[in-house]
Design a protein around this motif. Structure first.
Motif, PDB file in Angstrom:
ATOM      1  N   LEU A  59      60.205  17.727  13.610  1.00  0.00           N
ATOM      2  CA  LEU A  59      59.663  19.033  13.269  1.00  0.00           C
ATOM      3  C   LEU A  59      58.290  19.053  12.992  1.00  0.00           C
ATOM      4  N   VAL A  60      57.806  18.063  12.371  1.00  0.00           N
ATOM      5  CA  VAL A  60      56.276  17.897  12.202  1.00  0.00           C
ATOM      6  C   VAL A  60      55.507  18.146  13.441  1.00  0.00           C
ATOM      7  N   ALA A  61      56.014  17.223  14.224  1.00  0.00           N
ATOM      8  CA  ALA A  61      55.427  17.042  15.670  1.00  0.00           C
ATOM      9  C   ALA A  61      55.373  18.399  16.589  1.00  0.00           C
ATOM     10  N   LYS A  62      56.358  19.120  16.461  1.00  0.00           N
ATOM     11  CA  LYS A  62      56.517  20.729  16.944  1.00  0.00           C
ATOM     12  C   LYS A  62      55.770  21.687  16.026  1.00  0.00           C
ATOM     13  N   ASP A  63      55.131  21.304  14.812  1.00  0.00           N
ATOM     14  CA  ASP A  63      54.457  22.244  14.112  1.00  0.00           C
ATOM     15  C   ASP A  63      55.382  23.311  13.525  1.00  0.00           C
ATOM     16  N   MET A  64      56.725  23.035  13.200  1.00  0.00           N
ATOM     17  CA  MET A  64      57.659  23.921  12.703  1.00  0.00           C
ATOM     18  C   MET A  64      57.954  23.844  11.318  1.00  0.00           C
ATOM     19  N   ILE A  65      57.325  22.719  10.741  1.00  0.00           N
ATOM     20  CA  ILE A  65      57.133  22.596   9.181  1.00  0.00           C
ATOM     21  C   ILE A  65      56.043  21.714   8.879  1.00  0.00           C
ATOM     22  N   SER A  66      55.418  21.917   7.546  1.00  0.00           N
ATOM     23  CA  SER A  66      54.252  21.234   7.152  1.00  0.00           C
ATOM     24  C   SER A  66      54.188  19.649   7.303  1.00  0.00           C
ATOM     25  N   PRO A  67      53.337  19.156   7.768  1.00  0.00           N
ATOM     26  CA  PRO A  67      53.276  17.702   7.753  1.00  0.00           C
ATOM     27  C   PRO A  67      53.626  17.153   6.558  1.00  0.00           C
ATOM     28  N   ALA A  68      53.171  17.728   5.198  1.00  0.00           N
ATOM     29  CA  ALA A  68      53.473  17.123   3.954  1.00  0.00           C
ATOM     30  C   ALA A  68      55.007  16.909   3.651  1.00  0.00           C
ATOM     31  N   CYS A  69      55.823  17.530   4.557  1.00  0.00           N
ATOM     32  CA  CYS A  69      57.218  17.409   4.309  1.00  0.00           C
ATOM     33  C   CYS A  69      57.666  16.032   4.725  1.00  0.00           C
ATOM     34  N   ALA A  70      56.852  15.400   5.600  1.00  0.00           N
ATOM     35  CA  ALA A  70      57.289  13.832   5.961  1.00  0.00           C
ATOM     36  C   ALA A  70      57.157  12.793   4.967  1.00  0.00           C
ATOM     37  N   SER A  71      56.323  13.319   3.748  1.00  0.00           N
ATOM     38  CA  SER A  71      56.069  12.409   2.767  1.00  0.00           C
ATOM     39  C   SER A  71      56.559  12.856   1.356  1.00  0.00           C
ATOM     40  N   LYS A  72      57.239  14.203   1.116  1.00  0.00           N
ATOM     41  CA  LYS A  72      57.588  14.682  -0.068  1.00  0.00           C
ATOM     42  C   LYS A  72      59.065  14.822  -0.094  1.00  0.00           C
ATOM     43  N   PRO A  73      59.724  14.766  -1.293  1.00  0.00           N
ATOM     44  CA  PRO A  73      61.172  15.195  -1.499  1.00  0.00           C
ATOM     45  C   PRO A  73      61.289  16.610  -0.936  1.00  0.00           C
ATOM     46  N   ARG A  74      62.575  16.631  -0.315  1.00  0.00           N
ATOM     47  CA  ARG A  74      62.760  18.018   0.249  1.00  0.00           C
ATOM     48  C   ARG A  74      63.354  19.238  -0.770  1.00  0.00           C
ATOM     49  N   SER A  75      63.257  18.517  -2.057  1.00  0.00           N
ATOM     50  CA  SER A  75      63.349  19.502  -3.113  1.00  0.00           C
ATOM     51  C   SER A  75      62.116  20.228  -3.319  1.00  0.00           C
ATOM     52  N   THR A  76      61.125  19.830  -2.944  1.00  0.00           N
ATOM     53  CA  THR A  76      59.750  20.489  -3.010  1.00  0.00           C
ATOM     54  C   THR A  76      59.177  21.491  -1.938  1.00  0.00           C
ATOM     55  N   TRP A  77      60.200  21.390  -1.006  1.00  0.00           N
ATOM     56  CA  TRP A  77      59.895  22.119   0.348  1.00  0.00           C
ATOM     57  C   TRP A  77      60.085  23.657   0.229  1.00  0.00           C
ATOM     58  N   SER A  78      59.497  24.503   0.953  1.00  0.00           N
ATOM     59  CA  SER A  78      59.839  25.965   0.654  1.00  0.00           C
ATOM     60  C   SER A  78      61.390  25.966   1.436  1.00  0.00           C
ATOM     61  N   LYS A  79      61.773  27.376   1.107  1.00  0.00           N
ATOM     62  CA  LYS A  79      63.084  27.763   1.507  1.00  0.00           C
ATOM     63  C   LYS A  79      63.158  27.585   3.134  1.00  0.00           C
ATOM     64  N   ASP A  80      61.988  28.139   3.597  1.00  0.00           N
ATOM     65  CA  ASP A  80      62.009  28.389   5.283  1.00  0.00           C
ATOM     66  C   ASP A  80      62.038  26.914   5.900  1.00  0.00           C
ATOM     67  N   GLU A  81      61.222  25.991   5.110  1.00  0.00           N
ATOM     68  CA  GLU A  81      61.208  24.674   5.597  1.00  0.00           C
ATOM     69  C   GLU A  81      62.502  23.838   5.670  1.00  0.00           C
ATOM     70  N   ILE A  82      63.442  24.334   4.442  1.00  0.00           N
ATOM     71  CA  ILE A  82      64.635  23.347   4.310  1.00  0.00           C
ATOM     72  C   ILE A  82      65.640  24.199   5.374  1.00  0.00           C
ATOM     73  N   ALA A  83      65.529  25.551   5.483  1.00  0.00           N
ATOM     74  CA  ALA A  83      66.489  26.069   6.352  1.00  0.00           C
ATOM     75  C   ALA A  83      66.243  25.726   7.804  1.00  0.00           C
ATOM     76  N   THR A  84      64.854  25.494   8.253  1.00  0.00           N
ATOM     77  CA  THR A  84      64.573  24.936   9.604  1.00  0.00           C
ATOM     78  C   THR A  84      65.170  23.731   9.881  1.00  0.00           C
ATOM     79  N   HIS A  85      64.976  22.788   8.724  1.00  0.00           N
ATOM     80  CA  HIS A  85      65.417  21.420   8.765  1.00  0.00           C
ATOM     81  C   HIS A  85      67.001  21.377   8.865  1.00  0.00           C
TER      82      HIS A  85
END
Length: 258
Positions: A59-85
């Motif tokens: 998803l990061v490679a496709k620019d669908m979520i923030s690159p930071a998501c690869a290194s931080k807990p999913r609980s800190t992601w935005s609702k849209d990023e969690i839904a996309t995942h």
């Protein structure tokens, strides 16, 4: 084979290694236990897949979520990023299920799998994937050119030797799989009875097809040989990348391995 292949060479090796288990489960007598076995298998495969190829990285490679998501807990992601995942995880599960359904017959053939009792423990059915290895040149040659160059040669040789059998199309498909993976990778339990000389019919076909393909490879044009060598280099690079990324994936928090 589907028109579009979504797997890399390394992912194909991973899934191919689990195909014998899928076929054994598929051949079980229908019932609640067999359904539970298959469900557990299809749940486990994506989990193991994500250890090697986390969906978050895709998803990061496709620019669908923030690159930071690869290194931080999913609980800190935005609702849209969690839904996309979550949508990506569901899509991958379905994609893997579809892969097994599509490739089941061309792998080793559902009709050639020895039926197993449905009461076997699930732990004994879910076998680990076979050890990953790089293909040999003649195997890669078969992968790339079996349908366009080799199929007719193999079929003619089977007819000449009288080893085509009653189901010629299945014999040709089996030969394609065996040539690309080697006889050692076959599920011995799925082979037919021995012939008069103590060998399986499939073993005889493998020897015949391997000899024909080896001869074709030895006499192949430099252009085709170079394309095969390039494919081997790509496979090697992908395998090395997989080893590196799998180590990185195991170092991550379990939540980050999907």
């Amino acid at each position: 084979m589907p028109a579009h292949c979504w797997t890399t060479s390394a992912q194909r090796v991973f899934l191919d290694g689990l195909m014998p288990t899928y076929l054994r489960l598929k051949a079980e007598k229908s019932g609640s236990q067999s359904t539970r076995n298959m469900s557990a298998f299809l749940k486990k495969v994506p989990e193991d897949f994500w250890v090697l190829w986390p969906e978050v990285d895709s998803l990061v490679a496709k620019d669908m979520i923030s690159p930071a998501c690869a290194s931080k807990p999913r609980s800190t992601w935005s609702k849209d990023e969690i839904a996309t995942h979550e949508r990506a995880l569901d899509a991958r599960r379905e994609q893997i299920k579809s892969w097994f359904r599509t490739h089941a017959r061309t792998a080793i053939g559902l009709n050639r799998v020895a039926k197993k009792g449905s009461t076997r423990a699930l732990s004994s059915l879910i076998a680990p994937p076979r050890k990953k290895r790089l293909h040999k040149a003649v195997e890669m040659y078969s992968i790339k050119f079996y349908d366009t160059k080799l199929r007719s040669l193999v079929e003619a040789e089977f007819i000449r030797r009288g080893i085509q059998g009653s189901n010629g199309d299945q014999a040709i498909e089996d030969a394609s799989y065996d040539l690309q993976n080697g006889l050692d990778d076959l599920n011995e339990g799925s082979m037919p009875a021995l012939t008069d000389d103590g060998r399986t019919l499939r073993s005889l076909r493998f020897s015949a097809s391997r000899a024909i393909v080896q001869e074709a490879w030895n006499n192949e044009s430099s252009e085709v040989r170079q394309s095969v060598f390039r494919a081997l280099e790509v496979e090697k690079e992908e395998m090395l990348h997989t080893l590196d990324t799998s180590k990185e994936g195991l170092d991550r928090d379990p939540e980050q391995r999907k």
